[in-house]
Design a protein around this motif. Structure first.
Motif, PDB file in Angstrom:
ATOM      1  N   ASN A   1       1.120   2.840 -13.134  1.00  0.00           N
ATOM      2  CA  ASN A   1       0.690   1.521 -12.659  1.00  0.00           C
ATOM      3  C   ASN A   1      -0.785   1.349 -12.999  1.00  0.00           C
ATOM      4  OD1 ASN A   1      -0.202  -0.719 -11.209  1.00  0.00           O
ATOM      5  ND2 ASN A   1       1.126  -0.289  -9.460  1.00  0.00           N
ATOM      6  N   SER A   2      -1.039   0.589 -14.046  1.00  0.00           N
ATOM      7  CA  SER A   2      -2.426   0.421 -14.491  1.00  0.00           C
ATOM      8  C   SER A   2      -3.169  -0.662 -13.730  1.00  0.00           C
ATOM      9  CB  SER A   2      -2.455   0.087 -15.986  1.00  0.00           C
ATOM     10  OG  SER A   2      -1.719  -1.093 -16.235  1.00  0.00           O
ATOM     11  N   ARG A   3      -2.448  -1.495 -12.951  1.00  0.00           N
ATOM     12  CA  ARG A   3      -3.117  -2.606 -12.260  1.00  0.00           C
ATOM     13  C   ARG A   3      -3.508  -2.283 -10.825  1.00  0.00           C
ATOM     14  NH1 ARG A   3       0.105  -4.569  -8.660  1.00  0.00           N
ATOM     15  NH2 ARG A   3       2.291  -4.112  -8.839  1.00  0.00           N
ATOM     16  N   ALA A   4      -2.898  -1.274 -10.222  1.00  0.00           N
ATOM     17  CA  ALA A   4      -3.171  -0.973  -8.812  1.00  0.00           C
ATOM     18  C   ALA A   4      -4.512  -0.262  -8.670  1.00  0.00           C
ATOM     19  CB  ALA A   4      -2.070  -0.098  -8.219  1.00  0.00           C
ATOM     20  N   ALA A   5      -5.198  -0.574  -7.591  1.00  0.00           N
ATOM     21  CA  ALA A   5      -6.398   0.184  -7.241  1.00  0.00           C
ATOM     22  C   ALA A   5      -5.932   1.518  -6.653  1.00  0.00           C
ATOM     23  CB  ALA A   5      -7.215  -0.579  -6.222  1.00  0.00           C
ATOM     24  N   VAL A   6      -6.648   2.586  -6.958  1.00  0.00           N
ATOM     25  CA  VAL A   6      -6.347   3.894  -6.395  1.00  0.00           C
ATOM     26  C   VAL A   6      -7.548   4.328  -5.564  1.00  0.00           C
ATOM     27  CG1 VAL A   6      -5.751   6.315  -6.859  1.00  0.00           C
ATOM     28  CG2 VAL A   6      -4.901   4.507  -8.375  1.00  0.00           C
ATOM     29  N   VAL A   7      -7.307   4.649  -4.300  1.00  0.00           N
ATOM     30  CA  VAL A   7      -8.377   5.065  -3.392  1.00  0.00           C
ATOM     31  C   VAL A   7      -8.068   6.449  -2.912  1.00  0.00           C
ATOM     32  CG1 VAL A   7      -9.559   4.574  -1.206  1.00  0.00           C
ATOM     33  CG2 VAL A   7      -8.806   2.689  -2.652  1.00  0.00           C
TER      34      VAL A   7
ATOM     35  N   ASP B   1      -7.624  15.024 -11.284  1.00  0.00           N
ATOM     36  CA  ASP B   1      -7.717  14.206 -12.503  1.00  0.00           C
ATOM     37  C   ASP B   1      -6.342  14.003 -13.138  1.00  0.00           C
ATOM     38  OD1 ASP B   1     -10.425  14.105 -12.077  1.00  0.00           O
ATOM     39  OD2 ASP B   1     -10.933  15.568 -13.635  1.00  0.00           O
ATOM     40  N   ASP B   2      -5.539  15.077 -13.163  1.00  0.00           N
ATOM     41  CA  ASP B   2      -4.189  14.973 -13.726  1.00  0.00           C
ATOM     42  C   ASP B   2      -3.352  13.971 -12.941  1.00  0.00           C
ATOM     43  OD1 ASP B   2      -4.924  16.888 -15.574  1.00  0.00           O
ATOM     44  OD2 ASP B   2      -3.808  18.531 -14.607  1.00  0.00           O
ATOM     45  N   LEU B   3      -3.441  14.046 -11.610  1.00  0.00           N
ATOM     46  CA  LEU B   3      -2.666  13.147 -10.763  1.00  0.00           C
ATOM     47  C   LEU B   3      -3.116  11.699 -10.961  1.00  0.00           C
ATOM     48  CD1 LEU B   3      -0.529  12.602  -8.667  1.00  0.00           C
ATOM     49  CD2 LEU B   3      -2.117  13.354  -6.885  1.00  0.00           C
ATOM     50  N   LEU B   4      -4.422  11.475 -11.033  1.00  0.00           N
ATOM     51  CA  LEU B   4      -4.917  10.117 -11.296  1.00  0.00           C
ATOM     52  C   LEU B   4      -4.366   9.587 -12.615  1.00  0.00           C
ATOM     53  CD1 LEU B   4      -8.683  10.017 -10.223  1.00  0.00           C
ATOM     54  CD2 LEU B   4      -6.769   8.766  -9.228  1.00  0.00           C
TER      55      LEU B   4
ATOM     56  N   VAL C   1       0.876  -1.166   0.000  1.00  0.00           N
ATOM     57  CA  VAL C   1       0.000   0.000   0.000  1.00  0.00           C
ATOM     58  C   VAL C   1       0.915   1.218   0.000  1.00  0.00           C
ATOM     59  CG1 VAL C   1      -1.735   1.316   1.275  1.00  0.00           C
ATOM     60  CG2 VAL C   1      -1.815  -1.192   1.290  1.00  0.00           C
ATOM     61  N   LEU C   2       0.781   2.049  -1.035  1.00  0.00           N
ATOM     62  CA  LEU C   2       1.597   3.247  -1.131  1.00  0.00           C
ATOM     63  C   LEU C   2       0.723   4.454  -0.843  1.00  0.00           C
ATOM     64  CD1 LEU C   2       4.450   4.352  -1.881  1.00  0.00           C
ATOM     65  CD2 LEU C   2       3.498   4.779  -4.159  1.00  0.00           C
ATOM     66  N   VAL C   3       1.106   5.224   0.177  1.00  0.00           N
ATOM     67  CA  VAL C   3       0.380   6.446   0.518  1.00  0.00           C
ATOM     68  C   VAL C   3       1.035   7.596  -0.242  1.00  0.00           C
ATOM     69  CG1 VAL C   3      -0.443   7.947   2.372  1.00  0.00           C
ATOM     70  CG2 VAL C   3      -0.116   5.498   2.814  1.00  0.00           C
ATOM     71  N   VAL C   4       0.230   8.307  -1.028  1.00  0.00           N
ATOM     72  CA  VAL C   4       0.727   9.402  -1.861  1.00  0.00           C
ATOM     73  C   VAL C   4       0.072  10.701  -1.411  1.00  0.00           C
ATOM     74  CG1 VAL C   4       0.737  10.363  -4.206  1.00  0.00           C
ATOM     75  CG2 VAL C   4       1.204   7.924  -3.852  1.00  0.00           C
TER      76      VAL C   4
ATOM     77  N   LEU D   1       5.232  -0.482  -8.186  1.00  0.00           N
ATOM     78  CA  LEU D   1       5.226  -1.686  -7.348  1.00  0.00           C
ATOM     79  C   LEU D   1       3.937  -1.852  -6.547  1.00  0.00           C
ATOM     80  CD1 LEU D   1       8.762  -1.620  -5.662  1.00  0.00           C
ATOM     81  CD2 LEU D   1       7.865  -3.434  -7.136  1.00  0.00           C
ATOM     82  N   ALA D   2       3.206  -0.785  -6.354  1.00  0.00           N
ATOM     83  CA  ALA D   2       2.064  -0.780  -5.428  1.00  0.00           C
ATOM     84  C   ALA D   2       0.926  -1.666  -5.901  1.00  0.00           C
ATOM     85  CB  ALA D   2       1.567   0.645  -5.225  1.00  0.00           C
ATOM     86  N   ASP D   3       0.263  -2.279  -4.930  1.00  0.00           N
ATOM     87  CA  ASP D   3      -0.966  -3.028  -5.200  1.00  0.00           C
ATOM     88  C   ASP D   3      -2.173  -2.132  -4.931  1.00  0.00           C
ATOM     89  OD1 ASP D   3       0.092  -5.832  -5.702  1.00  0.00           O
ATOM     90  OD2 ASP D   3       1.074  -5.295  -3.823  1.00  0.00           O
ATOM     91  N   LEU D   4      -1.984  -1.167  -4.043  1.00  0.00           N
ATOM     92  CA  LEU D   4      -3.017  -0.190  -3.721  1.00  0.00           C
ATOM     93  C   LEU D   4      -2.338   1.155  -3.519  1.00  0.00           C
ATOM     94  CD1 LEU D   4      -5.935   0.625  -2.780  1.00  0.00           C
ATOM     95  CD2 LEU D   4      -5.223  -0.031  -0.481  1.00  0.00           C
ATOM     96  N   VAL D   5      -2.837   2.184  -4.195  1.00  0.00           N
ATOM     97  CA  VAL D   5      -2.329   3.540  -3.996  1.00  0.00           C
ATOM     98  C   VAL D   5      -3.396   4.300  -3.223  1.00  0.00           C
ATOM     99  CG1 VAL D   5      -1.602   5.697  -5.089  1.00  0.00           C
ATOM    100  CG2 VAL D   5      -0.952   3.501  -6.113  1.00  0.00           C
ATOM    101  N   LEU D   6      -3.021   4.787  -2.052  1.00  0.00           N
ATOM    102  CA  LEU D   6      -3.933   5.575  -1.231  1.00  0.00           C
ATOM    103  C   LEU D   6      -3.586   7.039  -1.448  1.00  0.00           C
ATOM    104  CD1 LEU D   6      -6.165   5.503   0.930  1.00  0.00           C
ATOM    105  CD2 LEU D   6      -4.357   5.544   2.636  1.00  0.00           C
TER     106      LEU D   6
END
Length: 189
Positions: free
Chosen positions: A183-189, A173-176, A131-134, A155-160
């Protein structure tokens, strides 16, 4: 009665690595987890107790020590070199933890933390993801000063994505777009 008790699968506890640069919100996330366990039994491994508000206990600075909390959580302070020993203390045949969360210090390289977990010889743990906190506000500045953040995102599986209330919708929107590009596979929350 079970016919083959010796074949019972060992329960493996997922070990989740939480990473992010200094000030991104890792400690806030950990404190939130510890206050809102929803019945889960959580083991937390941190570099130092000083960062985590453990029921106001004065245990800062103790390394290789463990504190049991009333809400079913165990918190450990550990030097990275002692990671395996701490995993052994938390994950064993009679362990009742549901998950172990490892907080990487703000300067720790997530790849190395992942290697420590994956390389553990403890049969009761399994790697549960990164889990990567951004920090949404500081991402561009951090990226300029620390280009390796791109590898961390990859590397992240989840980007918070934290502190989104402090940026406008266009910046959001730009940041997303940037994060999903890295990383197109990680979930972003």
């Amino acid at each position: 009665a079970r016919r083959y008790p010796h074949r019972m699968a060992k329960k493996q506890i997922p070990v989740v690595v939480v990473a992010g640069f200094l000030g991104s919100g890792k400690t806030t996330l950990l404190n939130h987890l510890l206050r809102n366990t929803r019945g889960a039994r959580i083991g937390v491994i941190v570099n130092d107790f000083g960062s985590v508000n453990i029921d106001s206990m004065m245990v800062a600075g103790q390394v290789d020590s463990m504190v049991s909390l009333s809400n079913g959580c165990l918190c450990c302070a550990v030097d990275v070199s002692d990671m395996d020993a701490m995993l052994d203390r938390l994950a064993h045949r009679s362990s009742d933890l549901d998950v172990i969360v490892v907080e990487a210090s703000g300067l720790a390289e997530p790849r190395n933390m992942i290697r420590l977990v994956v390389g553990s010889e403890n049969p009761f743990v399994t790697y549960g993801g990164l889990v990567l906190v951004v920090d949404a506000v500081e991402f561009d500045g951090v990226r300029a000063a620390h280009p390796e953040i791109e590898q961390h995102v990859a590397l992240a599986d989840l980007v918070l994505l934290n502190k989104t209330d402090r940026i406008d919708s266009n910046a959001h929107d730009d940041l997303l777009g940037v994060l999903c590009g890295l990383n197109s596979r990680a979930a972003v929350v």
